[in-house]
Design an enzyme around this catalytic site. Structure first.
Site, short mmCIF file in Angstrom:
data_model
loop_
_atom_site.label_atom_id
_atom_site.label_comp_id
_atom_site.label_asym_id
_atom_site.label_seq_id
_atom_site.Cartn_x
_atom_site.Cartn_y
_atom_site.Cartn_z
N MET A 237 0.83 -1.21 0.00
CA MET A 237 0.00 0.00 0.00
C MET A 237 0.86 1.25 0.00
O MET A 237 0.53 2.25 -0.66
CB MET A 237 -0.94 -0.01 1.21
CG MET A 237 -2.02 -1.07 1.14
SD MET A 237 -3.30 -0.91 2.42
CE MET A 237 -2.37 -1.33 3.89
N HIS A 238 1.99 1.22 0.70
CA HIS A 238 2.87 2.38 0.73
C HIS A 238 3.46 2.68 -0.64
O HIS A 238 3.62 3.85 -1.01
CB HIS A 238 3.98 2.15 1.75
CG HIS A 238 3.58 2.45 3.16
ND1 HIS A 238 4.43 2.31 4.22
CD2 HIS A 238 2.39 2.87 3.67
CE1 HIS A 238 3.80 2.64 5.33
NE2 HIS A 238 2.56 2.97 5.02
N GLN A 239 3.83 1.65 -1.39
CA GLN A 239 4.37 1.87 -2.72
C GLN A 239 3.39 2.65 -3.59
O GLN A 239 3.78 3.54 -4.34
CB GLN A 239 4.72 0.54 -3.36
CG GLN A 239 5.90 -0.17 -2.73
CD GLN A 239 6.20 -1.50 -3.38
OE1 GLN A 239 5.65 -1.82 -4.43
NE2 GLN A 239 7.08 -2.28 -2.78
#
Length: 263
Positions: A237-239
């Protein structure tokens, strides 16, 4: 007590002390940075955690911060570097390091705790909060999804529905809000938090170290499993989030410290 903090610095950001009974205190004390996870602070914290893991006589550890601020979470400059593509999205391995400490840990969260700073405390085996301090999970206000295992560990601490409210809405709650909710051990006036944590530690320290480490391994297993599962999803999700242009602007506009009155 014998201090094993960084002797090269006149003002270490993190210190570790272990007394004759085997009670350790890991003290996050970066006043200038409000114990935010800057690169320098994280380096010192990881060094002290490694020392604690290797310490042959430690039986239990109290994790403490500053009286007014336990931890402000992610450092603003690090978050901006992530959003600007200067750093690859990553999780500071602090949560895993704390979960893998072979002896039980007790978080004395006297002061405010925000985002990853709160999650770091909740990775401990026992938790004491302050009624008047504020606690929140503010990742989404900054434009990205929670990290450091928050999506798993916050549910362990406060329950699934309250954790969802905290992560989606980013509202800060006073410690008194958690009394009678979730799995927090104690919610006390701020002045009594550290003393209670030390008393809990003393009750552990008179037990055999071998038995303590065996029980710690077993009791921490569900949280370690939840962390690993959460971290895998959080990294993906951070990517996506850090690649979105609006994330940079939200960090610039919405980043606040853990002591802000409007929190």
């Amino acid at each position: 007590m014998t201090e094993t903090g960084d002797q090269r610095s006149s003002a270490p950001r993190v210190t570790l002390e272990v007394d004759a009974e085997g009670v350790a205190e890991l003290w996050m004390r970066d006043e200038d940075g409000n114990n935010a996870f800057s690169a320098a602070f994280v380096q010192e914290l990881r060094e002290r955690l490694a020392e604690l893991e290797r310490h042959p006589s430690a039986k239990v550890c109290v994790l403490r911060g500053l009286p007014e601020v336990f931890s402000a979470g992610g450092d603003r400059s690090v978050l901006l570097d992530l959003a600007e593509g200067e750093l690859e999205p990553y999780d500071l391995e602090l949560t895993r390091s704390l979960l893998e400490i072979p002896v039980p840990t007790i978080a004395a969260i006297e002061g405010h705790a925000v985002g990853g700073g709160l999650t770091f405390g909740l990775a401990c085996d026992m938790v004491v909060l302050a009624r008047e301090s504020r606690y929140g999970s503010n990742f989404m206000d900054l434009g990205f999804t929670p990290g450091m295992g928050t999506t798993g560990l916050l549910q362990f601490a406060v329950g699934e529905y309250l954790a969802a409210e905290m992560m989606f809405g980013c509202q800060y709650f006073k410690g008194s809000h958690f009394e009678g909710r979730g799995q927090i051990n104690y919610v006390l006036p701020r002045a009594k938090v550290l003393d209670r944590a030390r008393k809990l530690a003393a009750r552990v320290a008179d037990k055999p170290r071998l038995a303590i480490t065996l029980l710690k391994r077993q009791l921490a297993l569900p949280r370690r499993t939840a962390f690993e599962q959460a971290r895998t999803a959080e990294s993906m999700m951070h990517q996506v989030c850090f690649a979105a242009p609006e994330t940079l602007e939200r960090i610039r506009e919405n980043y606040i410290g853990a002591t802000d009155d409007d929190a």
